[in-house]
Design a protein around this motif. Structure first.
Motif, PDB file in Angstrom:
ATOM      1  N   PRO A  85       5.828 -27.107  -3.843  1.00  0.00           N
ATOM      2  CA  PRO A  85       5.434 -26.783  -2.471  1.00  0.00           C
ATOM      3  C   PRO A  85       4.454 -27.766  -1.850  1.00  0.00           C
ATOM      4  O   PRO A  85       4.296 -27.782  -0.628  1.00  0.00           O
ATOM      5  CB  PRO A  85       4.789 -25.400  -2.626  1.00  0.00           C
ATOM      6  CG  PRO A  85       4.238 -25.406  -4.013  1.00  0.00           C
ATOM      7  CD  PRO A  85       5.241 -26.181  -4.823  1.00  0.00           C
ATOM      8  N   ARG A 106       9.361 -25.630   2.774  1.00  0.00           N
ATOM      9  CA  ARG A 106       8.736 -24.459   3.402  1.00  0.00           C
ATOM     10  C   ARG A 106       9.704 -23.572   4.175  1.00  0.00           C
ATOM     11  O   ARG A 106       9.564 -22.383   4.187  1.00  0.00           O
ATOM     12  CB  ARG A 106       7.563 -24.881   4.319  1.00  0.00           C
ATOM     13  CG  ARG A 106       6.439 -25.556   3.556  1.00  0.00           C
ATOM     14  CD  ARG A 106       5.345 -25.974   4.494  1.00  0.00           C
ATOM     15  NE  ARG A 106       5.725 -27.058   5.373  1.00  0.00           N
ATOM     16  CZ  ARG A 106       5.576 -28.338   5.089  1.00  0.00           C
ATOM     17  NH1 ARG A 106       5.063 -28.696   3.933  1.00  0.00           N
ATOM     18  NH2 ARG A 106       5.937 -29.277   5.952  1.00  0.00           N
ATOM     19  N   GLN A 163       2.170 -24.585   5.151  1.00  0.00           N
ATOM     20  CA  GLN A 163       2.270 -24.160   3.760  1.00  0.00           C
ATOM     21  C   GLN A 163       1.575 -22.830   3.542  1.00  0.00           C
ATOM     22  O   GLN A 163       2.067 -21.974   2.794  1.00  0.00           O
ATOM     23  CB  GLN A 163       1.671 -25.234   2.847  1.00  0.00           C
ATOM     24  CG  GLN A 163       2.011 -25.069   1.393  1.00  0.00           C
ATOM     25  CD  GLN A 163       3.506 -25.071   1.153  1.00  0.00           C
ATOM     26  OE1 GLN A 163       4.129 -24.025   1.134  1.00  0.00           O
ATOM     27  NE2 GLN A 163       4.082 -26.244   0.985  1.00  0.00           N
TER      28      GLN A 163
END
Length: 236
Positions: free
Chosen positions: A159, A85, A139
């Motif tokens: 991710p 991130r 996120q």
């Protein structure tokens, strides 16, 4: 419309030699670790220069070795979310989302950040720092920051890998909404078979720096060819 990629890149004994094209859809680069998926994203984003090839998106040419075109990463208009991130710890949620909005009036920046806060359900967290919010919230901040400039494409490098099960499901649903709302190519790197099967419009299977198969989730997992996907069918 979409994203077209042809790349040749040699790095420390590894050769990436791939070519693929997607529309404004969610495409997953799928394969074992070390197969060249993340390297592809780095080349597309402009963080690494391919030895040969081209990168085109929605009518714009970002790299072409023959024409000697290599647009700097900050001018490629691609949203990029890394696995960890990479939020700025000294900036608030508002500051992280607004990062990269240059040359706009303060009121316009405020409006755009507010729109992203609402879209990603981050209301009330504007003045929080990354250390004060959850993994799922981090996120969402990273995705909001990547999309606030309305990029030509969204690139996502595993991710959700650090998130627990329920939050991963939440983020998968959110990503599907993003694909519909923004109508841009979305490229997601994963080696999670469930994630690939549940989310993809198209799956591009990598093996040792090559593309070995491209197709819909059903075509990839129910008509498998190659060791990368044949053992995975029973896990869906």
């Amino acid at each position: 419309m979409g994203l077209s990629v042809k790349l040749l890149k040699k790095v420390k004994g590894f050769t990436l030699d791939v070519e693929w094209k997607i529309g404004n859809e969610l495409a997953i680069l799928f394969g074992y670790s070390g197969s060249g998926k993340s390297l592809t994203l780095q080349c597309v984003a402009g963080l690494m220069e391919p030895d040969e090839g081209f990168i085109r998106s929605n009518g714009d040419l970002f790299f072409d070795s023959t024409l000697e075109i290599d647009v700097p990463p900050q001018k490629r208009s691609f949203g990029y979310v890394f696995q960890d991130r990479v939020l700025f710890p000294h900036m608030t949620v508002r500051g992280n989302i607004a990062y990269g909005l240059k040359g706009l009036r303060h009121s316009d920046i405020k409006d755009k950040v507010g729109q992203m806060m609402n879209l990603f359900h981050l209301q009330g967290l504007e003045d929080k720092f990354p250390s004060e919010i959850s993994g799922g919230q981090k996120q969402r901040v990273a995705l909001a920051r990547a999309l606030i400039r309305r990029p030509k494409a969204l690139l996502l490098d595993e991710p959700f890998s650090a998130l627990d099960g329920p939050i991963r499901l939440e983020m998968r649903r959110l990503l599907k909404d993003i694909r519909n709302d923004f109508d841009i190519p979305v490229v997601l790197v994963t080696h999670d078979v469930i994630e690939a099967y549940a989310m993809a419009d198209k799956i591009i299977v990598y093996s040792e720096g090559r593309v070995v198969k491209t197709g819909s989730p059903s075509e990839i997992f129910y008509l498998p060819v190659g060791s990368e996907v044949e053992p995975l069918r029973d896990r869906i």
